[in-house]
Write an enzyme that holds these catalytic residues in place. Structure first.
Site, PDB file in Angstrom:
ATOM      1  N   GLU A 123      17.395   7.705 -38.143  1.00  0.00           N
ATOM      2  CA  GLU A 123      16.503   8.012 -39.264  1.00  0.00           C
ATOM      3  C   GLU A 123      16.810   7.121 -40.470  1.00  0.00           C
ATOM      4  OE1 GLU A 123      15.392  12.653 -38.840  1.00  0.00           O
ATOM      5  OE2 GLU A 123      17.541  12.239 -38.914  1.00  0.00           O
ATOM      6  N   GLU A 143      17.727  16.036 -31.335  1.00  0.00           N
ATOM      7  CA  GLU A 143      17.920  17.345 -31.971  1.00  0.00           C
ATOM      8  C   GLU A 143      17.379  18.514 -31.145  1.00  0.00           C
ATOM      9  OE1 GLU A 143      18.219  14.305 -35.204  1.00  0.00           O
ATOM     10  OE2 GLU A 143      16.894  14.635 -33.491  1.00  0.00           O
TER      11      GLU A 143
END
Length: 270
Positions: A123, A143
């Protein structure tokens, strides 16, 4: 008694947590290194420190380009998962703001990825302007395997750049994407052979960027980042005003003269 806000702000950068920074004034590079061997996991505290360091680089006249890289031949395997339960419930909603600091930086930011670019590390890379990766690097937003979703901008950036179908493929299936495939998706700017080739690619990109007008680079970055998800008419309007404004800059005048004299321009960022 009034609070010392300067001290509070300074305390963010005290005792860096798995990070190092340095400035190479000769080459005009600000280096941000993820440094927690063996996999350079990024801590919760480290995220706010990344944002503070990026802000400082943005204001440092000795820095023209920022490079983010991991140590020991590894970029990062992601966040400190085991520490997540210790963070207060309302302390996580601003994660995307801290990790988006490279996007807000007025200077070009290059991310150099090796081995792993996962979770928050990926990210962070996605908020940079140029992403370089070795061919054996794998990129992932895993995730879902924790019963969670990306929380630092990953879902939004991947979907906007690579498309909704690929974002679903990557996130719902928790799939690790090899760097060559990520390049095809538009998630990576360039894929190189190995760490030595990555060194050369960084040097090449930095040399090219530092030869350009800092003011033009800053303007290009701002126009792109603020208009990417707007309508074409709005984007064209912003672009036109930015173009018009730059015509009064010393860099533009120097560029025109250098072009006419068939020499390299000497840009100063004014």
């Amino acid at each position: 008694m009034s609070k010392d806000y300067a001290e509070l702000r300074a305390s963010v950068l005290r005792d860096l947590d798995g990070l190092r920074y340095e400035v190479d004034a000769g080459k005009k590079i600000g280096w941000l290194r993820l440094d927690r061997p063996p996999l350079n996991v990024v801590s919760y505290r480290g995220r706010s420190q990344i944002a503070a360091i990026m802000e400082a680089f943005g204001q440092d006249p000795d820095v023209r380009v920022v490079v983010i890289r991991g140590t020991n031949g590894v970029y990062t395997s992601g966040g400190d998962v085991k520490a997540f339960p210790l963070i207060e419930r309302d302390g996580m909603s601003d994660l995307a703001w801290n990790i988006a600091a490279p996007e807000r930086c007025p200077k070009p930011v290059v991310c150099a990825m090796e081995k792993y670019a996962m979770g928050v590390g990926f990210e962070l890379a996605m908020s940079c302007d140029i992403r370089l990766a070795t061919k054996d690097t794998v990129l992932a937003l895993p995730e879902v395997s924790l019963g969670q979703i990306p929380g630092s901008g990953g879902s939004q950036r991947v979907a906007r750049i690579a498309g909704l179908t690929r974002a679903v493929d990557m996130m719902m299936l928790g799939r690790r994407i090899p760097a060559p495939e990520a390049f095809q998706w538009g998630l990576v700017t360039r894929v190189v052979e190995d760490s030595a080739a990555l060194d050369r690619a960084i040097a090449e990109v930095v040399e090219k960027l530092t030869s350009q007008s800092p003011l033009a680079l800053k303007t290009i970055k701002r126009v792109l980042s603020t208009t990417y998800d707007t309508s074409l008419s709005v984007g064209l309007e912003v672009e036109g005003h930015a173009y018009e404004k730059l015509r009064e800059s010393e860099d533009y005048k120097e560029g025109i003269v250098a072009f006419s004299e068939k020499r390299k321009p000497n840009f100063k960022g004014t």
